[in-house]
Design a protein around this motif. Sequence first.
Motif, PDB file in Angstrom:
ATOM      1  N   LYS A 171      44.019  40.547  44.083  1.00  0.00           N
ATOM      2  CA  LYS A 171      45.223  40.389  43.261  1.00  0.00           C
ATOM      3  C   LYS A 171      45.489  38.930  42.891  1.00  0.00           C
ATOM      4  O   LYS A 171      46.498  38.617  42.267  1.00  0.00           O
ATOM      5  CB  LYS A 171      46.453  40.931  43.999  1.00  0.00           C
ATOM      6  CG  LYS A 171      46.307  42.347  44.532  1.00  0.00           C
ATOM      7  CD  LYS A 171      46.091  43.365  43.429  1.00  0.00           C
ATOM      8  CE  LYS A 171      46.029  44.782  44.014  1.00  0.00           C
ATOM      9  NZ  LYS A 171      45.696  45.783  42.975  1.00  0.00           N
ATOM     10  N   GLU A 217      38.494  43.693  34.618  1.00  0.00           N
ATOM     11  CA  GLU A 217      39.126  44.310  35.787  1.00  0.00           C
ATOM     12  C   GLU A 217      38.385  45.572  36.213  1.00  0.00           C
ATOM     13  O   GLU A 217      38.209  45.820  37.415  1.00  0.00           O
ATOM     14  CB  GLU A 217      40.589  44.629  35.473  1.00  0.00           C
ATOM     15  CG  GLU A 217      41.459  43.388  35.312  1.00  0.00           C
ATOM     16  CD  GLU A 217      42.909  43.712  35.022  1.00  0.00           C
ATOM     17  OE1 GLU A 217      43.776  42.850  35.294  1.00  0.00           O
ATOM     18  OE2 GLU A 217      43.193  44.826  34.518  1.00  0.00           O
ATOM     19  N   GLN A 218      37.955  46.366  35.258  1.00  0.00           N
ATOM     20  CA  GLN A 218      37.230  47.603  35.573  1.00  0.00           C
ATOM     21  C   GLN A 218      35.967  47.310  36.368  1.00  0.00           C
ATOM     22  O   GLN A 218      35.720  47.910  37.425  1.00  0.00           O
ATOM     23  CB  GLN A 218      36.854  48.321  34.272  1.00  0.00           C
ATOM     24  CG  GLN A 218      35.862  49.474  34.442  1.00  0.00           C
ATOM     25  CD  GLN A 218      35.403  50.005  33.101  1.00  0.00           C
ATOM     26  OE1 GLN A 218      36.091  50.815  32.492  1.00  0.00           O
ATOM     27  NE2 GLN A 218      34.244  49.555  32.632  1.00  0.00           N
ATOM     28  N   SER A 221      36.539  45.742  39.810  1.00  0.00           N
ATOM     29  CA  SER A 221      37.082  46.769  40.714  1.00  0.00           C
ATOM     30  C   SER A 221      35.968  47.663  41.246  1.00  0.00           C
ATOM     31  O   SER A 221      35.956  48.041  42.426  1.00  0.00           O
ATOM     32  CB  SER A 221      38.132  47.613  39.984  1.00  0.00           C
ATOM     33  OG  SER A 221      39.241  46.837  39.600  1.00  0.00           O
ATOM     34  N   ASN A 225      35.014  47.619  45.014  1.00  0.00           N
ATOM     35  CA  ASN A 225      35.519  48.890  45.560  1.00  0.00           C
ATOM     36  C   ASN A 225      37.004  48.809  45.904  1.00  0.00           C
ATOM     37  O   ASN A 225      37.478  49.351  46.907  1.00  0.00           O
ATOM     38  CB  ASN A 225      34.711  49.299  46.805  1.00  0.00           C
ATOM     39  CG  ASN A 225      34.929  50.755  47.174  1.00  0.00           C
ATOM     40  OD1 ASN A 225      35.151  51.607  46.305  1.00  0.00           O
ATOM     41  ND2 ASN A 225      34.866  51.056  48.460  1.00  0.00           N
ATOM     42  N   THR A 226      37.740  48.121  45.045  1.00  0.00           N
ATOM     43  CA  THR A 226      39.195  48.012  45.179  1.00  0.00           C
ATOM     44  C   THR A 226      39.758  47.602  43.827  1.00  0.00           C
ATOM     45  O   THR A 226      39.042  47.037  42.995  1.00  0.00           O
ATOM     46  CB  THR A 226      39.582  46.965  46.245  1.00  0.00           C
ATOM     47  OG1 THR A 226      40.986  47.011  46.455  1.00  0.00           O
ATOM     48  CG2 THR A 226      39.187  45.558  45.840  1.00  0.00           C
ATOM     49  N   GLN A 227      41.021  47.882  43.590  1.00  0.00           N
ATOM     50  CA  GLN A 227      41.617  47.531  42.301  1.00  0.00           C
ATOM     51  C   GLN A 227      41.784  46.019  42.173  1.00  0.00           C
ATOM     52  O   GLN A 227      42.421  45.378  43.012  1.00  0.00           O
ATOM     53  CB  GLN A 227      42.982  48.207  42.137  1.00  0.00           C
ATOM     54  CG  GLN A 227      43.689  47.876  40.823  1.00  0.00           C
ATOM     55  CD  GLN A 227      42.890  48.287  39.593  1.00  0.00           C
ATOM     56  OE1 GLN A 227      42.368  49.396  39.529  1.00  0.00           O
ATOM     57  NE2 GLN A 227      42.791  47.388  38.631  1.00  0.00           N
ATOM     58  N   ASN A 229      43.106  42.858  39.824  1.00  0.00           N
ATOM     59  CA  ASN A 229      43.972  42.430  38.720  1.00  0.00           C
ATOM     60  C   ASN A 229      43.800  40.937  38.520  1.00  0.00           C
ATOM     61  O   ASN A 229      43.704  40.188  39.502  1.00  0.00           O
ATOM     62  CB  ASN A 229      45.437  42.740  39.017  1.00  0.00           C
ATOM     63  CG  ASN A 229      45.682  44.216  39.203  1.00  0.00           C
ATOM     64  OD1 ASN A 229      45.955  44.681  40.307  1.00  0.00           O
ATOM     65  ND2 ASN A 229      45.582  44.979  38.126  1.00  0.00           N
TER      66      ASN A 229
END
Length: 346
Positions: A171, A217-218, A221, A225-227, A229
Amino acid sequence: MIKVGIIGTSSLTSGEIIKILLKHPRAKLAYLESENFAGKKVWEVHKFLKGVLDLNLKNFSEEEITENCSVTFISKQHNYASGISRNLIAKGVRVIDLSADFRLKDAEVYRKWYGIEHKDHALLKKAVYGLSELYSEKIKKALLVANPGCYPTSIILGCAPLFANSLVDPKETIVSSYSGVSGAGRIAKPGINLFMDSFRNLFPYNVATHRHTPEIEQELSIIGNTQVNLTFVPHVAPLDKGILSTMYLKPVKETSEDDLIKLYKKVYDQCPFIRVYENGNFPSTLNVVDTNFCDIGIKYDPKNSRIIVVSAIDNLIKGAAGQAVQNMNLMMGFDETEGLPSGKKV
């Protein structure tokens, strides 16, 4: 010798693809489409080809492409490739799309950022993202490859080792990128790519709203292996070609410059077009222009607990045409460096 087609021949990127393919030992141009210049010779659009290539530019013909081409590059506006790719693939033509049509895996995200409905949701799910340093095995088997955007290429390659090894906070990533005016294409865009806009000038645009953001971001991620931003701020620089991206990332634990550089060298050891710099050295656009290289330098700032990564590419070569030919090579079973400016020894 494979036969190659280009749909959207008048673009800057297509001009670079032609330059590369003319020197490719295993590929021959067989079909060139241009809806705006059909009937003209290709050298009338790309003047550097006068006396070099005399092919006619043609209107789009699915029949002619499928009869004459093993693979085709599509270098058109967004929402074009999604309408023609399915039939080409069904008739045995492999497709490399240089628009955003197949980069984003979620059609709703595509609609949100590009303002148009995707024409082929099912095919979207089958496309392979064409960053060969990360997905070479998938690309080798692919019928449809989504060639990455120029900014995403420089940023994803710059960040991938950190996210793959869970070394940074997902993040807390800030990216500042600088692109030459060729990134805006051949069509005049007042305020962006006119001489009077760019001469002796450096300016940001689409601050925190650039359409390459969800693509970056895609992929990060997926890698981590996590979102993920990020805040992305692109700029136009007074250059004709080149992208320099500076990435600021928050480490989750203390590290060192030596360890980070060793990690990057290990990850990219077998990648002929990635050059990782030694301690205290950083890339510049001058050293990558007209090449397919992505140069990367790394700095660890213990005082502020930051990892700083700097990457440089040629936006029209590694960020577009060169990467597309690299993908073609993998798809057709060739060495990925065939026809491209020399890569490093691996």
